[in-house]
Design a protein around this motif. Structure first.
Motif, PDB file in Angstrom:
ATOM      1  N   GLY A 126       0.786  -1.228   0.000  1.00  0.00           N
ATOM      2  CA  GLY A 126       0.000   0.000   0.000  1.00  0.00           C
ATOM      3  C   GLY A 126       0.813   1.270   0.000  1.00  0.00           C
ATOM      4  O   GLY A 126       0.246   2.363   0.063  1.00  0.00           O
ATOM      5  N   LEU A 127       2.151   1.187  -0.081  1.00  0.00           N
ATOM      6  CA  LEU A 127       3.022   2.358  -0.102  1.00  0.00           C
ATOM      7  C   LEU A 127       4.030   2.193  -1.237  1.00  0.00           C
ATOM      8  O   LEU A 127       4.867   1.293  -1.201  1.00  0.00           O
ATOM      9  N   VAL A 128       3.931   3.074  -2.237  1.00  0.00           N
ATOM     10  CA  VAL A 128       4.764   2.943  -3.436  1.00  0.00           C
ATOM     11  C   VAL A 128       5.598   4.196  -3.609  1.00  0.00           C
ATOM     12  O   VAL A 128       5.079   5.321  -3.511  1.00  0.00           O
ATOM     13  N   CYS A 129       6.878   4.020  -3.885  1.00  0.00           N
ATOM     14  CA  CYS A 129       7.746   5.138  -4.259  1.00  0.00           C
ATOM     15  C   CYS A 129       7.163   5.776  -5.519  1.00  0.00           C
ATOM     16  O   CYS A 129       6.939   5.093  -6.516  1.00  0.00           O
ATOM     17  N   SER A 130       6.911   7.096  -5.479  1.00  0.00           N
ATOM     18  CA  SER A 130       6.233   7.750  -6.601  1.00  0.00           C
ATOM     19  C   SER A 130       7.026   7.619  -7.891  1.00  0.00           C
ATOM     20  O   SER A 130       6.441   7.445  -8.974  1.00  0.00           O
TER      21      SER A 130
END
Length: 587
Positions: free
Chosen positions: A105-109
């Motif tokens: 649920g957390l992705v490097c942009s």
């Protein structure tokens, strides 16, 4: 002549700067890819300039020579091995990191941006990776396939169906087994993918999370976590080509690795673990009958094993078929064919137990035990499915007013057929392994599968269900009742686990086997056939009931603390009932 030499010298003079420029460009691209990989291992691309990020993928097409019209291009297939592997492994790493971050649920942009550009296929990446399926270096071909499957999984619902058509066409466009294996292996990896398969220990580690300085985006779209869409797209693309792929299998046997890939993909599609819909997988149940005919002495043990794995997956008895009130036509047809092949065509005589000799022969010694286990499980499942189907049909006919005599006659015919199949199976196993001649099937099944929990429990379920479904009639064979005795099977199982109730508790809690199903049906059998159960225990009743009692107490303690993962009350009630009958018997 002089003029020609002068022109040649001028051309040579032009080529040299171009070669130098190409070499510098190649070295620069390689450095960018190495930097990209190091950054991906740190889970963040925020510190990499956008121009550096884009350059390696724009470099799929590189300058090769210059003429009066401008520049022509060279593709990945023209690169040297090291550069190709560096590029392909970078694509794979990028997609796999994106998949893992997306699941959390957390992705490097910046990782998300680069992946989006790839998904849009701005650089023709898919075609280039498929082109590598025919590469002369097998490792380059393998790496390209890994990268392409990771790309599809990262793309998920955004995959263009034309890419998948291109991939499946690649398998059939030539007689190149390497290209076919490439395409089938890519689809297989996608179908076998499991969402959220992260190990619990990985979650506690901070080494594979983006650094604090990373610009992280929160992903809340549930569809982005679901791989079922890309799986369905792959299956649909393959479905139209499936008859053609199947028709080529005879030729695939000449290339064992490609044949293994094909059978592995087929098993993966049918597997309940793939979580595909019945509608999507139904077309892939066709043609199974012709593959049963391949179980003969001229086929290698490796192909035998993969065929048996495929058939055992179709007959997923413990996890699916044993729970169904009405069985589908396809598994029943396969079960009938296996039963007939054992009974009438002596299929077991062709078992390549000792290195493909074509006959298991006589005497003992080293042999292919896993192969024997697979064929025994297949026969047991086929017998259980045949009995269950007959009982289901009899119940349906009875509701319409059929006579009980007709039902009993049908079961008697089935019993004679099953008796012959189990006789041949018993003879086969005892010819290959040093079991005592009087050891019943229900007992040696436990000994044969003692090293495989899932197959062991499923084998016991099959024996139990056949015994209950076929042999509870007054005129049933006493010999067959003893051969499949649920009491003898369970007593041997308890000896195998040293009468430790904690082992039974672990099996109940785990979802790796169908032990809950087995225990429920065993306890129901014990309750309904107490006298027969006691007489079959051969003096081991006290030991068996001691395990039951200790198991009940252990379950009670977990239930009292709300620690049991599901409603175990049906098992508790049956254990209590068996305990009451035991106390009454002792009194």
């Amino acid at each position: 002549m002089v003029r020609s030499k002068r022109i040649a010298a001028q051309v040579a003079g032009m080529e040299e700067p171009i070669k130098k420029r190409l070499k510098r460009d190649e070295e620069g691209t390689n450095e960018d890819l190495e930097t990209l990989q190091r950054s991906l291992l740190d889970q963040c691309l925020c510190l990499m300039p956008e121009s550096v990020l884009i350059k390696p993928f724009q470099g799929i097409k590189v300058l090769r020579q210059e003429d009066t019209r401008g520049y022509s291009t060279s593709y990945i297939a023209d690169w040297n091995r090291d550069r190709t592997l560096l590029f392909v492994s970078s694509v794979q790493l990028l997609c796999e990191v994106a998949i893992k971050q997306n699941a959390r649920g957390l992705v490097c942009s910046r990782i998300g941006d680069v992946c989006d550009a790839l998904v849009r296929n701005e650089h023709g990446l898919v075609d280039h990776l498929i082109e590598l399926s025919g590469h002369s270096d097998r490792f380059v071909c393998f790496s390209a396939g890994r990268a392409l499957s990771a790309f599809f999984l990262a793309s998920r619902a955004h995959v263009d169906p034309r890419w998948l058509d291109r991939l499946t066409d690649n398998a059939l466009s030539t007689n190149n087994p390497q290209k076919m294996s490439f395409s089938l292996e890519v689809i297989k990896r996608v179908v076998e993918w499991k969402d959220c398969e992260e190990h619990p220990l990985e979650e506690r580690s901070g080494d594979d999370r983006p650094p604090a300085s990373c610009h992280v985006l929160s992903v809340s779209d549930p569809d982005s976590l679901d791989s079922s869409q890309i799986k369905c797209l792959c299956i649909k693309a393959l479905e139209a080509k499936w008859p053609s792929v199947v028709s080529r299998f005879d030729r695939l046997l000449q290339n064992e690795s490609t044949a293994v890939t094909f059978l592995g993909l087929w098993e993966a599609i049918i597997s309940v673990k793939a979580n595909l819909s019945v509608v999507d997988t139904k077309p892939f149940y066709a043609y199974l009958d012709r593959f049963v005919m391949l179980l003969h002495s001229r086929v290698s043990p490796i192909i035998w094993k993969h065929l048996l794995d495929l058939f055992n997956e179709v007959l997923c008895y413990g996890s699916t078929l044993a729970l169904q009130d009405l069985l589908a036509e396809e598994p029943c047809s396969l079960a009938h064919l296996v039963v007939r092949s054992v009974k009438d065509s002596r299929l077991l005589d062709a078992l390549p137990y000792r290195g493909g000799s074509g006959s298991f022969g006589g005497g003992y010694g080293d042999g292919d035990r896993p192969l024997l286990q697979k064929v025994v499980l297949l026969v047991l499942k086929s017998v259980a499915v045949t009995v269950k189907e007959t009982r289901c049909e009899s119940s349906s006919d009875s509701s319409l007013g059929s006579e009980n005599e007709d039902e009993d006659e049908d079961m008697a015919v089935i019993e004679r057929s099953i008796h012959e199949v189990l006789r041949q199976l018993d003879n086969c196993v005892k010819t290959l392994l040093p079991f005592h001649p009087e050891t019943p099937v229900a007992q040696w099944v436990v000994q044969l599968f003692a090293d495989q929990d899932d197959a062991l429990v499923e084998g016991m379920v099959c024996c139990l269900d056949v015994s209950v479904g076929l042999l509870q009639r007054p005129n049933s064979s006493a010999e067959l009742r003893r051969a499949l005795s649920p009491a003898l099977s369970f007593a041997q199982f308890l000896r195998t686990v040293s009468h430790d109730p904690d082992v039974l508790l672990d099996l109940l809690v785990s979802n790796e086997t169908c032990f809950l199903l087995y225990l429920l049906r065993l306890l129901k059998y014990v309750r309904r056939n107490w006298i027969e159960f006691v007489s079959s225990c051969s003096g081991e009743l006290d030991d068996i009931m001691s395990v039951f009692i200790r198991l009940r107490l252990a379950i009670d303690r977990l239930v009292a603390r709300a620690l049991f993962p599901y409603n175990i009350n049906p098992v508790l009630r049956l254990l209590e009932k068996c305990e009451q009958m035991y106390e009454g018997n002792a009194g």
